[in-house]
Design a protein around this motif. Structure first.
Motif, PDB file in Angstrom:
ATOM      1  N   GLY A 191       0.805  -1.208   0.199  1.00 30.12           N
ATOM      2  CA  GLY A 191      -0.067  -0.014  -0.098  1.00 30.12           C
ATOM      3  C   GLY A 191       0.997   1.135   0.094  1.00 30.12           C
ATOM      4  O   GLY A 191       0.316   2.405  -0.096  1.00 30.12           O
ATOM      5  N   PRO A 193       5.203   2.739  -1.360  1.00 24.47           N
ATOM      6  CA  PRO A 193       6.125   2.643  -1.973  1.00 24.47           C
ATOM      7  C   PRO A 193       7.437   1.684  -1.398  1.00 24.47           C
ATOM      8  O   PRO A 193       7.642   2.561  -0.521  1.00 24.47           O
ATOM      9  N   GLN A 315      -3.680   3.576   8.249  1.00 23.95           N
ATOM     10  CA  GLN A 315      -3.477   4.495   6.952  1.00 23.95           C
ATOM     11  C   GLN A 315      -1.914   4.821   6.891  1.00 23.95           C
ATOM     12  O   GLN A 315      -1.456   5.479   6.071  1.00 23.95           O
ATOM     13  N   VAL A 317       2.371   4.084   8.191  1.00 27.66           N
ATOM     14  CA  VAL A 317       3.289   3.502   8.897  1.00 27.66           C
ATOM     15  C   VAL A 317       4.458   4.243   9.516  1.00 27.66           C
ATOM     16  O   VAL A 317       4.844   5.046   8.709  1.00 27.66           O
TER      17      VAL A 317
ATOM     18  N   ALA B  80       5.477   6.369   6.300  1.00 30.14           N
ATOM     19  CA  ALA B  80       4.894   5.755   5.036  1.00 30.14           C
ATOM     20  C   ALA B  80       3.414   6.174   4.935  1.00 30.14           C
ATOM     21  O   ALA B  80       2.557   5.871   5.834  1.00 30.14           O
ATOM     22  N   PHE B  81       2.681   6.697   4.088  1.00 32.28           N
ATOM     23  CA  PHE B  81       1.435   6.888   4.065  1.00 32.28           C
ATOM     24  C   PHE B  81       0.734   5.853   2.965  1.00 32.28           C
ATOM     25  O   PHE B  81       1.311   5.599   1.683  1.00 32.28           O
ATOM     26  N   ILE B  82      -0.148   4.992   3.414  1.00 35.24           N
ATOM     27  CA  ILE B  82      -0.781   3.960   2.765  1.00 35.24           C
ATOM     28  C   ILE B  82      -1.776   4.513   1.941  1.00 35.24           C
ATOM     29  O   ILE B  82      -2.685   5.398   2.437  1.00 35.24           O
ATOM     30  N   SER B  89      -0.642   7.192  -1.891  1.00 39.94           N
ATOM     31  CA  SER B  89       0.605   6.552  -1.197  1.00 39.94           C
ATOM     32  C   SER B  89       1.546   7.520  -1.205  1.00 39.94           C
ATOM     33  O   SER B  89       1.875   8.324  -2.164  1.00 39.94           O
ATOM     34  N   GLY B  90       2.739   7.365  -0.345  1.00 41.11           N
ATOM     35  CA  GLY B  90       3.892   8.336  -0.292  1.00 41.11           C
ATOM     36  C   GLY B  90       4.639   8.121   0.856  1.00 41.11           C
ATOM     37  O   GLY B  90       4.206   7.188   1.733  1.00 41.11           O
ATOM     38  N   LEU B  91       5.779   8.880   0.835  1.00 45.53           N
ATOM     39  CA  LEU B  91       6.720   8.557   2.005  1.00 45.53           C
ATOM     40  C   LEU B  91       7.065   9.976   2.586  1.00 45.53           C
ATOM     41  O   LEU B  91       7.271  11.073   1.819  1.00 45.53           O
TER      42      LEU B  91
END
Lengths: 321, 547
Positions: A191, A193, A315, A317, B80-82, B89-91
């Motif tokens: 979910g 990258p 939503q 991590v 991290a965005f799920i 999503s993204g970081l």
């Protein structure tokens, strides 16, 4: 090691009085490179054009590019990393043994000459091709050359740039980086990258048989990938968007013919120095553009239920494993 | 459309300092006088401020995207965005991805950001990247102070020509204003040099000095009627003793408006890394007596980050100092760019001085309308760490606690321990929103008055300001509730502000041959098409001047 000391192609055109092509054959693979950017152009700093520039070619064999060069250095196959490491030492006036130099197939005189020319240059540029980055040592070779370029800046201005090929591979890189942080080899299966070349790069995913569908745009892996990867593409539903019939389109379950970018469809292509170029179509095409097809597929997917039930997954991590 | 009742409102633009006031936002997303009977947020006991405005940040374009490529090890360990229904999503981390950038800014209550360094040659890329940053409104500044076509005009004494060239470039880039980075120094870097004092001619030029560029470019920005004055990254960044250069630069700006970027990096005394010390008192004194000049702190926070700047020669020095990765990208005719990952450590004397300098400037410059909250993201630290700085500004006790962890030989090198000032909520609202909005000339931002954009951040009142500012209860953008109790509810697209300065129509013909001489693309393909800018909102400078 790490990083990249580089510039846009206009800087090379304007200033580079010393150019090295390493592991590439621009005369045949990038036929406009000499005339548009590197050798033939005159500029306010290099008014005599070609006469004001020195070109060195490093390769394992004589190619058509040799004729364009002032100096040709034929390195023994698979010894690029060693040669670059020796140059890094010579630049810093460190000891290198005769045996070490002999291994590369070149002479001490030739290397000393190269080093003194590199240091005497006002603006040096090294272009490296797949003969360096895709042979024994692979990314280690590229890293070594980029490090040599960085270290040369203790003496004079020096930059390096990969000679990228294929249609807009740089553009894909650039956009993947801004959306995911990584250029390629990305997995979204959690979910978000994640990046691991060798694990998540296309060939590895296909060879392991990890994916159960493939969607291919602007590429022909059926013509270049190893057989086990191609076999897997044949096994799973493969969808290809391409203006032409290709090796991949022939093995695909679905081939959607699209308008050719830059000829019949607008868009943006990134040059090898990551400068975006607008594409203006000269012709009309009865086929839709890649963009339109992808947009319509996206719209169709959006109508389906979301991939996860609401609240079934966190939503965010905060610390990755 | 939305009503916010009962909150303690801090609205510096309208001199509202903690009074209880109701706010109404109409269907166009703007504050209105009339009441509406749709959703009401009961903000009783809560704190209400205009949404944050970042006057100087690096969130999109070739440089930050280069930094992303260079720091996969940070992406691996960061937040991290799920993907969800409303969110891509993204970081997060040192160089967040585009979607995450929007979520992180909005999540902290910031609703407008100014990308401070865009080469025209890659402006097309920057706009496309900005389109992928959701929620926040954006503007960009074009890098001009090392543009050789412009420098040649200045060298020849052709002021009007230089002005037309600048205006032409701003419109070609579809940007909002002018950024000057190390005037002359980056041009010299193209030959491996630098320009560290204002009065020596620049390498490759006979008489043009950095001082002349500073003076003329500031005047050009004023003459063109740009909403934001020249945004200046001074020469000699980061070097011990550079206060002399900075004060000299400011003297060259007398009579003009200007914004000095990340002044923390330009406020050092001493003559080497051992003797480096804070010279913020001198710099603050100058600001206190010159209200025409604004600045942002460029504060440093301890921890890992990645430094990115158009200041190529400085980054080469930083690479040599640290031995870490080094990215460099010189852009033909226009500018340079350097990237080096960096870790600020409290145990390192230089870093400790830098940390103190940023806070000192924020505290010693009396008017929060003049000094704004920034870390020069990601250079001094990441933007999502702003709440930590707010806490340091609001609490002297917390500052003292942090100072204890610095090396003991820092005494006499900094003045922070003697500063008693603590920011009030009104000071914070000014420095994070109302002040930068005014400096940017964005009249509809940082202001809760009628007709302004309905961008609001609402906090639960908490004792720890760090916690309070990190976790707003609500964030509202153009009247839409974006963040509700830590959850991203909506992620609409933001707008992009563009300035359209006037230039002599003959400039096109003048530029073409010069352009063809040094660039490597077609003249016609160079200007960014307006259709490529998503949500463009054009500020017509000429009309502004007439009125």
């Amino acid at each position: 090691m790490g990083g990249k000391v580089t510039c846009t192609l206009g800087e090379v055109k304007q200033r580079a009085d010393f150019i090295i092509y390493w592991g590439g054959n621009p005369a045949e693979c990038h036929p406009r490179h000499f005339s548009k950017y590197t050798l033939m152009q005159k500029s306010k700093f290099l008014p005599k054009g070609r006469k004001d520039r020195t070109m060195v070619l490093v390769d394992i064999r004589e190619t058509k590019s040799v004729k364009a060069s002032d100096i040709f250095l034929q390195v023994r196959p698979g010894k690029d990393f060693e040669l670059i490491t020796i140059l890094r030492a010579l630049v810093k006036e460190q000891q290198v043994t005769d045996e070490q130099i002999e291994e590369t197939g070149l002479s001490r005189e030739a290397l000393n000459d190269l080093v003194s020319r590199m240091k005497a240059a006002k603006f040096g540029c090294m272009f490296f091709g797949m003969g360096l980055s895709m042979t024994r040592g692979k990314h280690m070779n590229s890293a070594a050359l980029l490090t040599l370029a960085a270290e040369m800046n203790a003496f004079t201005k020096f930059v390096a740039m990969p000679m990228r090929g294929h249609g807009n591979v740089t553009g894909a890189d650039v956009i993947m980086r801004w959306q995911t942080g990584f250029p390629f080899g990305i997995s979204f299966n959690r979910g978000y990258p994640r990046y691991n070349p060798g694990e998540f790069s296309t060939i590895d995913v296909l060879v392991r048989g990890d994916c159960d569908a493939a969607f291919i745009i602007g590429a022909d892996p059926g013509g270049t990938m190893p057989q086990p990867a191609i076999n897997h593409l044949k096994r799973i539903p493969t969808i290809v968007l391409d203006p032409h019939i290709t090796h991949t389109s022939k093995l695909a379950r679905v081939h959607i013919t699209t308008a050719a970018q830059g000829i019949a469809a607008p868009g943006t292509a990134y040059r090898m120095d990551e400068i975006p170029m607008p594409l203006k179509p000269a012709l009309k095409s009865p086929y839709p553009s890649d963009e339109e097809v992808v947009r319509r597929i996206n719209e169709a997917i959006a109508k389906k239920p979301f991939w996860l039930p609401e609240g079934s997954m966190p939503q965010m991590v905060t610390e990755q494993v | 459309m939305l009503r916010i009742t009962g909150g303690k409102v801090y609205d510096p633009a309208n001199k509202i300092d903690g009074q209880i006031k109701d706010l109404n936002i109409d269907a166009d997303g703007k504050f209105s006088d009339g009441q509406c009977d749709s959703r009401t947020i009961d903000a009783t006991g809560m704190i209400v401020m205009p949404g944050g405005v970042d006057v100087h940040t690096h969130v999109a374009g070739g440089a930050i995207n280069f930094a992303r490529a260079m720091t996969p090890e940070d992406h691996r360990r960061t937040q991290a965005f799920i993907r969800t229904k409303t969110r891509r999503s993204g970081l997060g981390g040192m160089a967040p991805t585009t979607f995450a950038t929007g979520y992180l800014y909005a999540g902290m209550g910031w609703t407008t950001v100014n990308e401070a360094a865009v080469p025209v040659l890659s402006a097309r890329h920057t706009h496309e990247e900005l389109a992928d940053i959701p929620i926040v409104d954006k503007s960009t500044l074009t890098l001009m102070a090392n543009n050789e076509i412009m420098l040649d005009q200045m060298e020849a004494g052709e002021y009007e020509r230089a002005r037309d060239v600048v205006a032409w470039y701003i419109w070609a880039a579809k940007s909002y204003g002018v950024k000057a980075v190390n005037p002359g120094g980056v041009a010299a870097w193209k030959w491996g040099g630098d320009a560290r004092n204002l009065s020596s001619p620049i390498e490759g030029y006979n008489k043009l000095t950095p001082g002349t560029i500073v003076t003329q470019l500031a005047r050009i920005c004023d003459d063109l009627g740009l909403p934001h004055p020249m945004h200046l990254h001074c020469n000699d960044l980061g070097a011990p003793g550079n206060i002399k250069t900075t004060l000299d630069t400011l003297k060259h700006l007398e009579g003009s408006r200007a914004h000095i970027a990340h002044s923390q990096y330009h406020a050092y005394g001493g003559d080497g890394w051992e003797t480096i010390c804070s010279a913020t008192a001198e710099l603050a004194e100058y600001f206190n007596s010159h209200p025409n000049i604004t600045t942002d702190a460029g504060a440093v926070i301890f921890g890992d980050t990645v430094t990115i700047t158009a200041d190529g020669p400085w980054q080469h020095l930083l690479y040599k100092l640290t031995g870490r990765k080094w990215g460099n990208l010189d852009v033909e005719n226009e500018t340079g760019c350097g990237i080096v990952p960096y870790t600020y450590r409290p145990s390192n004397l230089v870093n400790a001085v830098q940390w103190a300098c940023g806070l000192e400037l924020l505290l010693l410059i009396q008017s929060p309308w003049q000094v704004f909250l920034s870390t020069d993201h990601p250079n001094g630290g990441c933007f999502w760490r702003y709440p930590e700085i707010i806490k340091l500004l609001m609490s002297r006790d917390f500052r003292d606690e942090c100072i204890k962890k610095l090396p003991s030989n820092i005494k006499n090198k900094i003045v922070l321990p003697e500063i008693a000032r603590e920011y009030t909520l009104m000071d914070v609202a000014t420095s994070m929103s109302a002040g930068p909005a005014r400096a940017l000339g964005l009249k509809q931002k940082g202001n809760l008055g009628t007709g302004c954009d309905g961008d609001v951040v609402i906090y639960d009142q908490e004792d720890d300001p760090g916690e309070m500012f990190a976790h707003p209860r609500y964030v509202i953008k153009a009247g839409e509730v974006i963040i509700d109790d830590g959850e991203i509810r909506e992620a609409p697209d933001g707008r992009e502000y563009i300035a359209k300065p006037f230039y002599d129509p003959a400039t096109n013909d003048f530029m073409r041959p010069l352009f063809e001489d040094c660039y490597t693309m077609q003249f016609e393909n160079y200007p960014v098409e307006i259709e490529r800018v998503h949500g463009a909102s054009i500020h017509d400078c000429k009309n502004d001047q007439d009125s």
